[in-house]
Scaffold this active site. Sequence first.
Site, PDB file in Angstrom:
ATOM      1  N   TRP A 107      58.679 -50.500 -13.521  1.00 31.48           N
ATOM      2  CA  TRP A 107      58.158 -49.240 -12.779  1.00 31.48           C
ATOM      3  C   TRP A 107      59.590 -48.454 -12.346  1.00 31.48           C
ATOM      4  O   TRP A 107      59.644 -47.308 -12.332  1.00 31.48           O
ATOM      5  CB  TRP A 107      57.171 -49.640 -11.505  1.00 31.48           C
ATOM      6  N   ASP A 177      59.287 -46.433  -3.838  1.00 29.58           N
ATOM      7  CA  ASP A 177      58.203 -46.851  -4.157  1.00 29.58           C
ATOM      8  C   ASP A 177      57.330 -48.142  -3.980  1.00 29.58           C
ATOM      9  O   ASP A 177      57.738 -49.130  -4.367  1.00 29.58           O
ATOM     10  CB  ASP A 177      58.183 -46.940  -5.929  1.00 29.58           C
ATOM     11  N   LYS A 201      46.357 -49.439  -5.665  1.00 25.36           N
ATOM     12  CA  LYS A 201      46.728 -50.916  -5.329  1.00 25.36           C
ATOM     13  C   LYS A 201      46.283 -51.690  -4.124  1.00 25.36           C
ATOM     14  O   LYS A 201      45.647 -52.610  -4.332  1.00 25.36           O
ATOM     15  CB  LYS A 201      48.190 -51.149  -5.665  1.00 25.36           C
TER      16      LYS A 201
HETATM   17  C1  LIG Z   1      50.856 -48.760 -10.446  1.00 26.10           C
HETATM   18  C2  LIG Z   1      52.337 -48.546 -10.061  1.00 26.10           C
HETATM   19  C3  LIG Z   1      52.682 -47.362 -10.642  1.00 26.10           C
HETATM   20  C4  LIG Z   1      52.107 -46.062 -11.250  1.00 26.10           C
HETATM   21  O1  LIG Z   1      50.939 -45.620 -10.558  1.00 26.10           O
HETATM   22  P1  LIG Z   1      50.017 -44.357 -11.162  1.00 26.10           P
HETATM   23  O2  LIG Z   1      49.280 -43.861  -9.885  1.00 26.10           O
HETATM   24  O3  LIG Z   1      49.324 -44.921 -11.992  1.00 26.10           O
HETATM   25  O4  LIG Z   1      51.110 -43.179 -11.489  1.00 26.10           O
HETATM   26  C5  LIG Z   1      54.286 -46.822  -9.927  1.00 26.10           C
HETATM   27  N1  LIG Z   1      54.751 -47.702  -9.484  1.00 26.10           N
HETATM   28  C6  LIG Z   1      54.295 -49.026  -9.080  1.00 26.10           C
HETATM   29  C7  LIG Z   1      55.174 -50.090  -8.517  1.00 26.10           C
HETATM   30  C8  LIG Z   1      52.918 -49.442  -9.550  1.00 26.10           C
HETATM   31  O5  LIG Z   1      52.571 -50.575  -8.925  1.00 26.10           O
END
Ligand SMILES: *Cc1c(COP(=O)(O)O)cnc(C)c1O
Length: 372
Positions: A107, A177, A201
């Site tokens: 990511w 993030d 998540k």
């Molecule tokens: C799932 C995830 C993303 C992507 O998220 P989307 O909502 O599908 O764009 C980005 N960063 C991390 C750490 C993730 O777990």
Amino acid sequence: MTTTMTERVYNFSPGPAVLPEPVLRTIRDELFSLRGSGMSILEVSHREPIFLDILGEATSRLTELLGIPKDYRVLFVQGGSRLQFSMIPMNLAGPRAKCSYIVTGTWGKAAYDEARKLSVPELSWDGKSSNYSTLPQPRDLSLSADSSFVHFTSNETIQGVQFPEEPSVGSLPLVCDASSDFLSRPIPVAKYGLIYACAQKNAGPAGVTVVIIREDLLKRSGPSLPSYLSFQNHASENSLFNTAPTFGIYVVSLVAEWLLNEMGGLSGMQVTNQRKARLLYEVIDSSEGFYQGHAAPECRSLMNVTFRLPSDELQQRFLQEAEAQDLMCLKGHRSVGGIRASIYNAMPEQGVERLRDHMREFLSRWRGKALG
Ligand SMILES: *Cc1c(COP(=O)(O)O)cnc(C)c1O
């Protein structure tokens, strides 16, 4: 058939992922008529007082849970964390401006690649040579003093590596993030410029992303940005610039309420999450190499436990037998392989205990040569 509508499996999906059962029950109970309004949350206008109350509650519950200081704004936007990969450099850096990325997995790499289209990101650190199983030491980071911000990924969902605490970056704005460990533990928000997390998540359903931004950074959003992509715009319109993701915000608010009232807030939740993760890592560590953890021990994630078995055949069998016991969605990401147990806040301890028992039992059959 004796299957009932209330029967549930243990869902180890990385996301969208398991939600707390009390939250699902509230959604069910209120779905037809929200708080006696005679309308569903799926039907009310985002400008109606009944929804404005929910938006206010979602914000105040997150503020209470995380101890968000007064000079920060909480925004609810769409587009997932992927859209944040673009919005962050567009708003906080701009073309030709420098920014810094600490890349500890898939990511973080995706965020860096997106920033390259919009700004001039420097790679402060890249864990590629260890196949993204480790984290940088403070002395390993290269950070330019004129960088607009430093981006990192607190928990790499695919590799299962998690920062035990945020990297120190001096006075540069720290951008995180936190998609896959948001609300899993306390965060010292004041050390951050911006924290973002798609909800699906650990905090709610797909379709809403939470952005917590320090107010002074809003000034960086230039007037030429497309309106939807401007943080300043979302902040000045209180997340109602366009139709807000109403259902998602409602569920995030219910999840925050559950954390506050039933899980002891974020420090209570953290203790539970540590206990849950330990159950699985103990089996990995005592398996004499049968289960090989992907992450270096000091970088292990409390949210996504990643490991491999000695062969693809054993892995297949492990997964099949797990499913037969209602332990679902344990297959690792195609880029890493192996097994990934996502044990977010809402995964009950009993589910993790059942997985631990399966791991132990599978290992002892293999040692007894009963697996062929
Ligand atoms: C799932 C995830 C993303 C992507 O998220 P989307 O909502 O599908 O764009 C980005 N960063 C991390 C750490 C993730 O777990």
